[in-house]
Design a protein around this motif. Structure first.
Motif, PDB file in Angstrom:
ATOM      1  N   ARG A 156      -1.792  -1.679  -7.363  1.00  0.00           N
ATOM      2  CA  ARG A 156      -1.084  -2.760  -6.685  1.00  0.00           C
ATOM      3  C   ARG A 156      -0.453  -3.743  -7.674  1.00  0.00           C
ATOM      4  O   ARG A 156       0.579  -4.349  -7.367  1.00  0.00           O
ATOM      5  CB  ARG A 156      -2.052  -3.500  -5.754  1.00  0.00           C
ATOM      6  CG  ARG A 156      -1.420  -4.668  -5.027  1.00  0.00           C
ATOM      7  CD  ARG A 156      -2.249  -5.116  -3.853  1.00  0.00           C
ATOM      8  NE  ARG A 156      -2.241  -4.125  -2.790  1.00  0.00           N
ATOM      9  CZ  ARG A 156      -2.768  -4.336  -1.584  1.00  0.00           C
ATOM     10  NH1 ARG A 156      -3.363  -5.472  -1.313  1.00  0.00           N
ATOM     11  NH2 ARG A 156      -2.715  -3.400  -0.659  1.00  0.00           N
ATOM     12  N   LYS A 211       0.835  -1.208   0.000  1.00  0.00           N
ATOM     13  CA  LYS A 211       0.000   0.000   0.000  1.00  0.00           C
ATOM     14  C   LYS A 211       0.865   1.252   0.000  1.00  0.00           C
ATOM     15  O   LYS A 211       0.610   2.204  -0.752  1.00  0.00           O
ATOM     16  CB  LYS A 211      -0.927  -0.005   1.211  1.00  0.00           C
ATOM     17  CG  LYS A 211      -1.868   1.192   1.254  1.00  0.00           C
ATOM     18  CD  LYS A 211      -2.796   1.128   2.465  1.00  0.00           C
ATOM     19  CE  LYS A 211      -3.712   2.349   2.498  1.00  0.00           C
ATOM     20  NZ  LYS A 211      -4.614   2.325   3.686  1.00  0.00           N
ATOM     21  N   SER A 212       1.905   1.253   0.829  1.00  0.00           N
ATOM     22  CA  SER A 212       2.791   2.424   0.904  1.00  0.00           C
ATOM     23  C   SER A 212       3.530   2.644  -0.408  1.00  0.00           C
ATOM     24  O   SER A 212       3.690   3.783  -0.869  1.00  0.00           O
ATOM     25  CB  SER A 212       3.797   2.249   2.042  1.00  0.00           C
ATOM     26  OG  SER A 212       3.143   2.170   3.285  1.00  0.00           O
ATOM     27  N   CYS A 266       2.522   1.703  -3.374  1.00  0.00           N
ATOM     28  CA  CYS A 266       1.538   2.168  -4.363  1.00  0.00           C
ATOM     29  C   CYS A 266       1.310   3.671  -4.226  1.00  0.00           C
ATOM     30  O   CYS A 266       1.254   4.398  -5.227  1.00  0.00           O
ATOM     31  CB  CYS A 266       0.214   1.431  -4.187  1.00  0.00           C
ATOM     32  SG  CYS A 266       0.261  -0.312  -4.628  1.00  0.00           S
ATOM     33  N   GLU A 267       1.186   4.128  -2.986  1.00  0.00           N
ATOM     34  CA  GLU A 267       0.951   5.555  -2.749  1.00  0.00           C
ATOM     35  C   GLU A 267       2.171   6.382  -3.142  1.00  0.00           C
ATOM     36  O   GLU A 267       2.046   7.446  -3.759  1.00  0.00           O
ATOM     37  CB  GLU A 267       0.608   5.783  -1.279  1.00  0.00           C
ATOM     38  CG  GLU A 267      -0.737   5.190  -0.875  1.00  0.00           C
ATOM     39  CD  GLU A 267      -0.989   5.278   0.618  1.00  0.00           C
ATOM     40  OE1 GLU A 267      -0.051   5.672   1.357  1.00  0.00           O
ATOM     41  OE2 GLU A 267      -2.110   4.948   1.050  1.00  0.00           O
TER      42      GLU A 267
END
Length: 218
Positions: free
Chosen positions: A43, A33-34, A36-37
């Motif tokens: 993802r 998630k990190s 991707c951000e």
């Protein structure tokens, strides 16, 4: 090629660079998630990149924990030394039998290593890039893509501790001499000499890294 087609390669290259240069520390968790951000992507390309880096032994997957940047250990460096001895020494021997004159000329041009300035990270990066270029050019003389992939992955792993300041080479003279000795063996079409010189080259560099890792308690 479209931007979207390049996206998986860009994500892979970015994460790999962060692992190699220590921006992502050895043993650190890699949260999808990190990532991707941070990279502003979905993802899918992140997961693809992490799996690909796992195949290169730069990323590990642990159940109930997820992906981790591979740790640096003296034991891992010893195993890598064994791999490089088996593969790269035989590559050098085959190159002595197969390399064309133009390929040998290109290797001679690539044999000279740049100066490493103490405390100057950029000069060290240039040294590592030049070293990798020589070894990859040598591997390409035997026209074997699977072997080239193995050598490329092994070089990334070998140079990773030094990128983090562990066991950095400070003198280009020895590496330059070894490279020129390998080129001379190719010109002489002597596979035994090429194999012996490469073996000594791999052992010398690997032992420096292993010693530094042991001294660092890794």
């Amino acid at each position: 090629m479209s931007v979207s087609a390049n996206l998986p390669e860009r994500v892979y290259a970015t994460i790999k660079r962060k692992i190699l240069n220590g921006e992502i520390a050895p043993g650190a968790r890699l949260l999808e998630k990190s990532l991707c951000e941070e990279l502003k992507v979905s993802r899918t390309p992140v997961r693809e990149a992490l799996n690909r880096l796992g195949n290169e032994d730069l990323v590990l997957f642990r159940p109930h924990c997820g992906f981790l940047a591979a740790p640096l250990t003296a034991d891992g460096a010893r195993k890598l030394k064994d791999l490089r001895l088996i593969v790269e020494s035989k590559v050098a021997a085959l190159a002595a039998l197969r390399a064309t004159k133009s390929q040998i000329d290109a290797l001679r041009d690539a044999a000279e290593m740049p100066v490493v300035i103490p405390g100057d990270d950029e000069s060290f990066v240039r040294f590592c890039q030049a070293n990798s270029r020589f070894h990859l050019l040598l591997t390409r003389t035997i026209d074997n893509q699977p072997l080239e992939n193995i050598v490329m992955s092994a070089l990334d792993q070998y140079q990773r501790p030094a990128y983090l300041g562990i066991g950095r080479v400070s003198d280009r003279t020895k590496a330059t001499k070894c490279h020129h000795d390998i080129v001379d063996a190719l010109l002489e079409r002597d596979p035994f000499k090429a194999e012996a010189v490469m073996s000594g080259h791999v052992i010398g560099g690997s032992e420096r890294i292993i010693k530094a890792l042991v001294e660092a308690g890794l």
